[in-house]
Write a protein that holds these residues in place. Structure first.
Motif, PDB file in Angstrom:
ATOM      1  N   MET A   1      13.965   5.447  -2.721  1.00 23.51           N
ATOM      2  CA  MET A   1      14.247   4.102  -3.160  1.00 23.51           C
ATOM      3  C   MET A   1      13.392   3.790  -4.383  1.00 23.51           C
ATOM      4  SD  MET A   1      13.830   0.629  -0.911  1.00 23.51           S
ATOM      5  CE  MET A   1      12.311  -0.182  -1.278  1.00 23.51           C
ATOM      6  N   ALA A   2      14.009   3.274  -5.414  1.00 20.83           N
ATOM      7  CA  ALA A   2      13.282   2.881  -6.622  1.00 20.83           C
ATOM      8  C   ALA A   2      12.683   1.491  -6.402  1.00 20.83           C
ATOM      9  CB  ALA A   2      14.220   2.870  -7.816  1.00 20.83           C
ATOM     10  N   LEU A   3      11.389   1.402  -6.575  1.00 20.31           N
ATOM     11  CA  LEU A   3      10.684   0.136  -6.375  1.00 20.31           C
ATOM     12  C   LEU A   3      10.658  -0.663  -7.667  1.00 20.31           C
ATOM     13  CD1 LEU A   3       7.587   1.490  -4.439  1.00 20.31           C
ATOM     14  CD2 LEU A   3       9.568   0.327  -3.453  1.00 20.31           C
ATOM     15  N   ASN A   4      10.844  -1.982  -7.556  1.00 21.07           N
ATOM     16  CA  ASN A   4      10.653  -2.816  -8.741  1.00 21.07           C
ATOM     17  C   ASN A   4       9.154  -3.124  -8.861  1.00 21.07           C
ATOM     18  OD1 ASN A   4       9.991  -5.213  -7.243  1.00 21.07           O
ATOM     19  ND2 ASN A   4      12.164  -5.647  -6.972  1.00 21.07           N
ATOM     20  N   GLY A   5       8.764  -3.778  -9.935  1.00 21.92           N
ATOM     21  CA  GLY A   5       7.349  -4.034 -10.178  1.00 21.92           C
ATOM     22  C   GLY A   5       6.678  -4.861  -9.107  1.00 21.92           C
ATOM     23  N   ASN A  12       0.785  -1.723  -3.364  1.00 26.17           N
ATOM     24  CA  ASN A  12      -0.573  -1.365  -3.793  1.00 26.17           C
ATOM     25  C   ASN A  12      -1.608  -2.280  -3.157  1.00 26.17           C
ATOM     26  OD1 ASN A  12      -0.304   0.912  -5.489  1.00 26.17           O
ATOM     27  ND2 ASN A  12       0.504  -0.382  -7.118  1.00 26.17           N
ATOM     28  N   ARG A  13      -1.325  -3.569  -3.104  1.00 35.28           N
ATOM     29  CA  ARG A  13      -2.270  -4.513  -2.493  1.00 35.28           C
ATOM     30  C   ARG A  13      -2.363  -4.302  -0.987  1.00 35.28           C
ATOM     31  NH1 ARG A  13      -1.450 -10.130  -5.836  1.00 35.28           N
ATOM     32  NH2 ARG A  13      -1.726  -9.165  -7.873  1.00 35.28           N
ATOM     33  N   LEU A  14      -1.216  -4.036  -0.356  1.00 39.13           N
ATOM     34  CA  LEU A  14      -1.242  -3.792   1.091  1.00 39.13           C
ATOM     35  C   LEU A  14      -1.964  -2.497   1.439  1.00 39.13           C
ATOM     36  CD1 LEU A  14       2.202  -4.792   2.630  1.00 39.13           C
ATOM     37  CD2 LEU A  14       0.014  -5.907   2.893  1.00 39.13           C
ATOM     38  N   SER A  15      -2.005  -1.548   0.511  1.00 35.77           N
ATOM     39  CA  SER A  15      -2.705  -0.299   0.797  1.00 35.77           C
ATOM     40  C   SER A  15      -4.213  -0.529   0.911  1.00 35.77           C
ATOM     41  CB  SER A  15      -2.394   0.763  -0.262  1.00 35.77           C
ATOM     42  OG  SER A  15      -2.937   0.404  -1.511  1.00 35.77           O
ATOM     43  N   LEU A  16      -4.687  -1.647   0.376  1.00 39.24           N
ATOM     44  CA  LEU A  16      -6.112  -1.988   0.478  1.00 39.24           C
ATOM     45  C   LEU A  16      -6.415  -2.809   1.719  1.00 39.24           C
ATOM     46  CD1 LEU A  16      -6.740  -2.930  -3.258  1.00 39.24           C
ATOM     47  CD2 LEU A  16      -7.247  -0.763  -2.108  1.00 39.24           C
ATOM     48  N   ARG A  28      12.270 -13.244   2.174  1.00 37.14           N
ATOM     49  CA  ARG A  28      13.390 -12.415   1.711  1.00 37.14           C
ATOM     50  C   ARG A  28      12.975 -11.488   0.576  1.00 37.14           C
ATOM     51  NH1 ARG A  28      17.437 -17.057   0.398  1.00 37.14           N
ATOM     52  NH2 ARG A  28      15.452 -17.822  -0.372  1.00 37.14           N
ATOM     53  N   LEU A  29      11.897 -11.843  -0.136  1.00 33.04           N
ATOM     54  CA  LEU A  29      11.408 -10.996  -1.221  1.00 33.04           C
ATOM     55  C   LEU A  29      10.978  -9.612  -0.715  1.00 33.04           C
ATOM     56  CD1 LEU A  29       9.183 -13.610  -3.080  1.00 33.04           C
ATOM     57  CD2 LEU A  29      11.397 -12.723  -3.845  1.00 33.04           C
ATOM     58  N   LEU A  30      10.635  -9.527   0.559  1.00 28.28           N
ATOM     59  CA  LEU A  30      10.108  -8.281   1.105  1.00 28.28           C
ATOM     60  C   LEU A  30      11.065  -7.585   2.067  1.00 28.28           C
ATOM     61  CD1 LEU A  30       6.493  -9.562   1.719  1.00 28.28           C
ATOM     62  CD2 LEU A  30       7.386  -8.331  -0.258  1.00 28.28           C
ATOM     63  N   ASP A  31      12.273  -8.111   2.212  1.00 29.92           N
ATOM     64  CA  ASP A  31      13.241  -7.523   3.144  1.00 29.92           C
ATOM     65  C   ASP A  31      13.529  -6.056   2.858  1.00 29.92           C
ATOM     66  OD1 ASP A  31      13.478  -9.784   4.676  1.00 29.92           O
ATOM     67  OD2 ASP A  31      15.370 -10.445   3.774  1.00 29.92           O
ATOM     68  N   ARG A  32      13.675  -5.683   1.584  1.00 29.19           N
ATOM     69  CA  ARG A  32      13.953  -4.273   1.245  1.00 29.19           C
ATOM     70  C   ARG A  32      12.836  -3.349   1.708  1.00 29.19           C
ATOM     71  NH1 ARG A  32      16.092  -1.613  -3.539  1.00 29.19           N
ATOM     72  NH2 ARG A  32      13.993  -1.657  -4.361  1.00 29.19           N
ATOM     73  N   LEU A  33      11.592  -3.794   1.576  1.00 31.35           N
ATOM     74  CA  LEU A  33      10.460  -2.965   1.990  1.00 31.35           C
ATOM     75  C   LEU A  33      10.401  -2.815   3.504  1.00 31.35           C
ATOM     76  CD1 LEU A  33       7.698  -4.282  -0.445  1.00 31.35           C
ATOM     77  CD2 LEU A  33       9.090  -2.211  -0.656  1.00 31.35           C
ATOM     78  N   VAL A  34      10.768  -3.863   4.219  1.00 29.64           N
ATOM     79  CA  VAL A  34      10.804  -3.794   5.678  1.00 29.64           C
ATOM     80  C   VAL A  34      11.946  -2.874   6.123  1.00 29.64           C
ATOM     81  CG1 VAL A  34      11.175  -5.111   7.800  1.00 29.64           C
ATOM     82  CG2 VAL A  34       9.727  -6.050   5.992  1.00 29.64           C
ATOM     83  N   GLU A  35      13.118  -3.044   5.517  1.00 28.44           N
ATOM     84  CA  GLU A  35      14.272  -2.217   5.872  1.00 28.44           C
ATOM     85  C   GLU A  35      14.028  -0.742   5.585  1.00 28.44           C
ATOM     86  OE1 GLU A  35      17.519  -3.995   3.769  1.00 28.44           O
ATOM     87  OE2 GLU A  35      17.451  -5.802   4.996  1.00 28.44           O
ATOM     88  N   ALA A  36      13.294  -0.450   4.509  1.00 33.61           N
ATOM     89  CA  ALA A  36      12.962   0.937   4.165  1.00 33.61           C
ATOM     90  C   ALA A  36      11.804   1.463   5.001  1.00 33.61           C
ATOM     91  CB  ALA A  36      12.617   1.042   2.681  1.00 33.61           C
ATOM     92  N   ALA A  56       4.908   5.621   5.344  1.00 34.28           N
ATOM     93  CA  ALA A  56       5.991   5.787   4.357  1.00 34.28           C
ATOM     94  C   ALA A  56       5.736   4.939   3.122  1.00 34.28           C
ATOM     95  CB  ALA A  56       7.337   5.424   4.984  1.00 34.28           C
ATOM     96  N   GLY A  57       5.187   3.754   3.315  1.00 29.92           N
ATOM     97  CA  GLY A  57       4.845   2.901   2.184  1.00 29.92           C
ATOM     98  C   GLY A  57       3.721   3.481   1.349  1.00 29.92           C
ATOM     99  N   ARG A  58       2.732   4.071   2.012  1.00 30.09           N
ATOM    100  CA  ARG A  58       1.635   4.725   1.283  1.00 30.09           C
ATOM    101  C   ARG A  58       2.163   5.901   0.462  1.00 30.09           C
ATOM    102  NH1 ARG A  58      -2.926   2.419   3.148  1.00 30.09           N
ATOM    103  NH2 ARG A  58      -2.944   1.744   5.304  1.00 30.09           N
ATOM    104  N   ALA A  59       3.090   6.653   1.036  1.00 33.13           N
ATOM    105  CA  ALA A  59       3.676   7.786   0.318  1.00 33.13           C
ATOM    106  C   ALA A  59       4.483   7.303  -0.889  1.00 33.13           C
ATOM    107  CB  ALA A  59       4.563   8.605   1.253  1.00 33.13           C
ATOM    108  N   ALA A  60       5.190   6.196  -0.735  1.00 32.95           N
ATOM    109  CA  ALA A  60       5.961   5.649  -1.850  1.00 32.95           C
ATOM    110  C   ALA A  60       5.063   5.204  -2.990  1.00 32.95           C
ATOM    111  CB  ALA A  60       6.816   4.480  -1.368  1.00 32.95           C
ATOM    112  N   VAL A  61       3.919   4.608  -2.662  1.00 34.18           N
ATOM    113  CA  VAL A  61       2.970   4.171  -3.678  1.00 34.18           C
ATOM    114  C   VAL A  61       2.360   5.396  -4.377  1.00 34.18           C
ATOM    115  CG1 VAL A  61       0.737   3.067  -4.050  1.00 34.18           C
ATOM    116  CG2 VAL A  61       2.427   1.983  -2.588  1.00 34.18           C
TER     117      VAL A  61
END
Length: 64
Positions: A1-5, A12-16, A28-36, A56-61
């Motif tokens: 999945m291609a992430l927008n900015g 990146n902030r959640l990784s901290l 709703r701004l974060l629905d795509r990240l939850v679904e993925a 999976a989110g850490r790997a995407a970052v």
């Protein structure tokens, strides 16, 4: 999945550290990240939601 900015910055902030949204946040701004399955969300209090990054989110970052 291609992430927008915004999604990339949020991951990146959640990784901290995990984050609890304010009550009037548009989730709703974060629905795509939850679904993925890049982040998880749990109800915190009233309309607030607790967000945490997944492996999976850490790997995407790291891959971005």
């Amino acid at each position: 999945m291609a992430l927008n900015g915004i999604e990339r910055d949020f991951l990146n902030r959640l990784s901290l550290q995990a984050w609890t949204s304010p009550p009037l946040f548009d989730h709703r701004l974060l629905d795509r990240l939850v679904e993925a399955r890049y982040i998880t969300r749990q109800s915190a209090a009233l309309d607030a939601v607790y967000y945490q990054i997944t492996d999976a989110g850490r790997a995407a970052v790291a891959g971005a």
